[in-house]
Motif scaffolding. Structure first.
Motif, PDB file in Angstrom:
ATOM      1  N   GLY A 186      -7.030  -9.595  -0.011  1.00 50.62           N
ATOM      2  CA  GLY A 186      -8.599  -9.343  -0.071  1.00 50.62           C
ATOM      3  C   GLY A 186      -9.310 -10.791  -0.167  1.00 50.62           C
ATOM      4  O   GLY A 186     -10.529 -11.016   0.565  1.00 50.62           O
ATOM      5  N   THR A 190     -15.283   0.826   2.012  1.00 53.62           N
ATOM      6  CA  THR A 190     -14.888   2.110   1.063  1.00 53.62           C
ATOM      7  C   THR A 190     -14.101   3.119   1.983  1.00 53.62           C
ATOM      8  O   THR A 190     -13.073   3.674   1.377  1.00 53.62           O
ATOM      9  N   TRP A 239     -12.714   0.159   9.999  1.00 55.57           N
ATOM     10  CA  TRP A 239     -12.533  -1.443   9.958  1.00 55.57           C
ATOM     11  C   TRP A 239     -13.564  -2.147  11.231  1.00 55.57           C
ATOM     12  O   TRP A 239     -14.066  -3.091  10.687  1.00 55.57           O
ATOM     13  N   PHE A 278      -6.893   4.417   4.353  1.00 56.86           N
ATOM     14  CA  PHE A 278      -5.550   3.529   4.389  1.00 56.86           C
ATOM     15  C   PHE A 278      -4.613   4.170   3.403  1.00 56.86           C
ATOM     16  O   PHE A 278      -3.549   4.227   3.682  1.00 56.86           O
ATOM     17  N   TYR A 312     -12.529   3.083   4.783  1.00 56.65           N
ATOM     18  CA  TYR A 312     -11.334   2.483   5.310  1.00 56.65           C
ATOM     19  C   TYR A 312     -10.652   2.584   4.238  1.00 56.65           C
ATOM     20  O   TYR A 312      -9.122   2.712   4.416  1.00 56.65           O
ATOM     21  N   ASN A 313     -10.741   2.023   3.074  1.00 61.05           N
ATOM     22  CA  ASN A 313      -9.648   1.913   1.814  1.00 61.05           C
ATOM     23  C   ASN A 313      -9.144   3.195   1.621  1.00 61.05           C
ATOM     24  O   ASN A 313      -7.982   3.433   1.029  1.00 61.05           O
ATOM     25  N   TYR A 362     -17.982  -6.338  -2.220  1.00 51.86           N
ATOM     26  CA  TYR A 362     -17.135  -5.888  -3.111  1.00 51.86           C
ATOM     27  C   TYR A 362     -17.726  -5.308  -4.410  1.00 51.86           C
ATOM     28  O   TYR A 362     -17.023  -4.210  -5.308  1.00 51.86           O
ATOM     29  N   ARG A 394      -8.706  -1.825  -6.766  1.00 51.02           N
ATOM     30  CA  ARG A 394      -8.466  -2.915  -5.744  1.00 51.02           C
ATOM     31  C   ARG A 394     -10.106  -3.451  -5.415  1.00 51.02           C
ATOM     32  O   ARG A 394      -9.917  -5.039  -5.640  1.00 51.02           O
ATOM     33  N   GLY A 445       0.866  -1.237   0.127  1.00 54.05           N
ATOM     34  CA  GLY A 445       0.015  -0.126   0.057  1.00 54.05           C
ATOM     35  C   GLY A 445       0.822   1.177   0.046  1.00 54.05           C
ATOM     36  O   GLY A 445       0.789   2.413  -0.606  1.00 54.05           O
ATOM     37  N   THR A 481      -8.616   2.461  -4.631  1.00 54.69           N
ATOM     38  CA  THR A 481      -9.570   1.741  -4.038  1.00 54.69           C
ATOM     39  C   THR A 481     -10.696   1.055  -5.106  1.00 54.69           C
ATOM     40  O   THR A 481     -10.824  -0.087  -4.863  1.00 54.69           O
TER      41      THR A 481
END
Length: 443
Positions: free
Chosen positions: A375, A226, A312, A232, A228-229, A336, A186, A170, A183
């Motif tokens: 993932g 979403t 999370w 991140f 969270y990413n 997803y 991913r 990341g 995002t």
């Protein structure tokens, strides 16, 4: 009249079953056995039962050990039989941990429309001699089961190590394009991995209210993952990957426990209070507020990682609810796909074939590692390990994530952890350990 309810497969009644049912019958006046359906047994144990569901019910009814035997609900993780029978006591075996956790969760949250029954857990009795799984296996089956458990433990270690390495991946790609595009890419790759669950699922698709509630909770979980990413990738754009791994993976369980306690209105015990104190101290050391001015701290990556940990934990709680209706595979496929559609409008302005063609092989390796290895593979192995090995063993593997994240970022990104950072991580891990002890004691 006191009604006692038991759950089980009861595939060929043996001495262990007889001991369990006699003990359960002494707890009340009437004993009813809820028998697992054939497709549930096949999904859980990987093979069909020796006796079909109707034969297992007839065997129980003619045994004289129970007053009645009925089939479980058609949909897994639903408890319409409780609303129909309204038992006073539910008697479980020591090895029915997943069922116990699911029942506790649904009863505490008021998802089952009946007066909460008392739950009794019986201790093991000659487990090595009398176990349906062991007795019904072909010659050498027990050895293969033991080898299979060790294989699952090895896979769980690899999965958690992969989670740790994902912080390196990341960090390396966070500066190459925008967080929304990263995002979206991913999620797109991960959703492709989970698409087969739509077409090759073993259990029936939920219908009616179960489908409606499952989709609603899945959409809520997609908002959490979403967010969270995005946090991140934003945090990794300016912050240390090792520190982010420590903050998110150690503070997330603390947030999850706190939110769940508030929602269920449960009073914290001594272990819980000690865990929260340790967690606050660990979080304080990890965030290092003394190293920043007020304006700097407000803009620091530490707050982004803190918000990511909170997202999370919300994903954990909403995902748990969604899976109680949808099952693991169907939930992840929907999660997803929803998330890809949710982030797409924000990524559209950054999507350019020229830009995408400019990404080199190392970019696609890192993105593929996060999307596919972590993932799909990592998440899948973790949930299977938690189910097959028990929640306590499964959650213990998560301690490998901050450790492996620190090791990988130190070796590959030359990030040297500070003493306060290590101490904060140690306090946070101790807090999670105490929290697990508190949950075990409460149950």
């Amino acid at each position: 009249m006191t009604t006692v309810l038991v759950f089980g497969t009861f595939d060929v009644i043996h001495s262990g079953h007889k001991w369990f049912l006699k003990k359960a019958s002494r707890l009340g006046d009437r004993l009813i056995a809820v028998v697992s359906r054939d497709d549930f047994v096949k999904e859980w144990k990987g093979r069909s039962p020796l006796m079909d569901e109707r034969s297992r019910i007839k065997a129980l009814q003619s045994s004289g050990l129970v007053d009645d035997a009925i089939l479980s609900d058609r949909e897994i993780r639903t408890y319409g039989v409780l609303e129909e029978i309204k038992p006073d006591i539910i008697c479980l075996g020591h090895d029915q941990k997943s069922l116990m956790e699911d029942l506790f969760s649904k009863l505490e949250n008021g998802e089952i429309d009946c007066a909460p029954p008392k739950i009794e857990i019986l201790p093991p009795w000659r487990r090595r001699l009398y176990s349906s799984t062991r007795l019904n296996q072909p010659l050498g089956g027990a050895d293969r089961k033991a080898k299979g458990e060790w294989g699952l433990i090895i896979l769980a270690v690899l999965a958690m190590t992969a989670f740790g390495f994902s912080w390196v991946s990341g960090k390396r790609i966070s500066a190459l394009t925008t967080p929304p595009l990263l995002t979206f890419l991913r999620f797109l790759l991960t959703s492709v991995c989970f698409l087969p669950f739509f077409f090759f699922r073993k259990s029936p698709c939920p219908t009616g209210k179960s489908l409606l509630f499952g989709m609603a909770w899945t959409f809520a979980a997609s908002i959490a993952i979403t967010s969270y990413n995005l946090l991140f990738f934003l945090g990794l754009g300016s912050g240390l990957a090792g520190k982010g791994g420590l903050i998110v993976t150690t503070l997330n369980p603390l947030f999850t426990f706190t939110i769940a306690s508030i929602v269920s209105k449960s009073r914290p015990g001594l272990f819980s209070i000690a865990a929260l104190v340790l967690g606050i101290a660990g979080g304080f050391l990890l965030l290092e507020p003394w190293a920043f001015t007020v304006s700097e701290f407000a803009d620091s990556s530490n707050l982004l990682f803190l918000a990511a940990a909170l997202c999370w934990s919300l994903l954990t709680l909403t995902g748990r609810k969604a899976q109680s209706y949808m099952g693991f595979g169907l939930f992840n496929a929907g999660l997803y796909i929803f998330s890809s559609l949710l982030i797409l409008p924000f990524a559209l302005k950054d999507i350019s074939m020229t830009l995408i063609r400019s990404f080199d092989s190392s970019f696609w390796f890192d993105l593929g590692f996060i999307a596919i290895i972590v993932g799909a593979f990592g998440t899948g192995v973790y949930f299977i390990a938690s189910t097959r090995l028990g929640a306590a063993k499964g959650s213990a593997f998560t301690y490998l994530v901050p450790v492996s994240a620190l090791i990988f970022t130190a070796v590959l990104l030359d990030e040297r952890p500070k003493p306060f950072m290590l101490l904060g991580g140690l306090l946070a891990i101790s807090a999670v350990t105490l929290m697990n002890k508190s949950e075990d004691k409460r149950r």
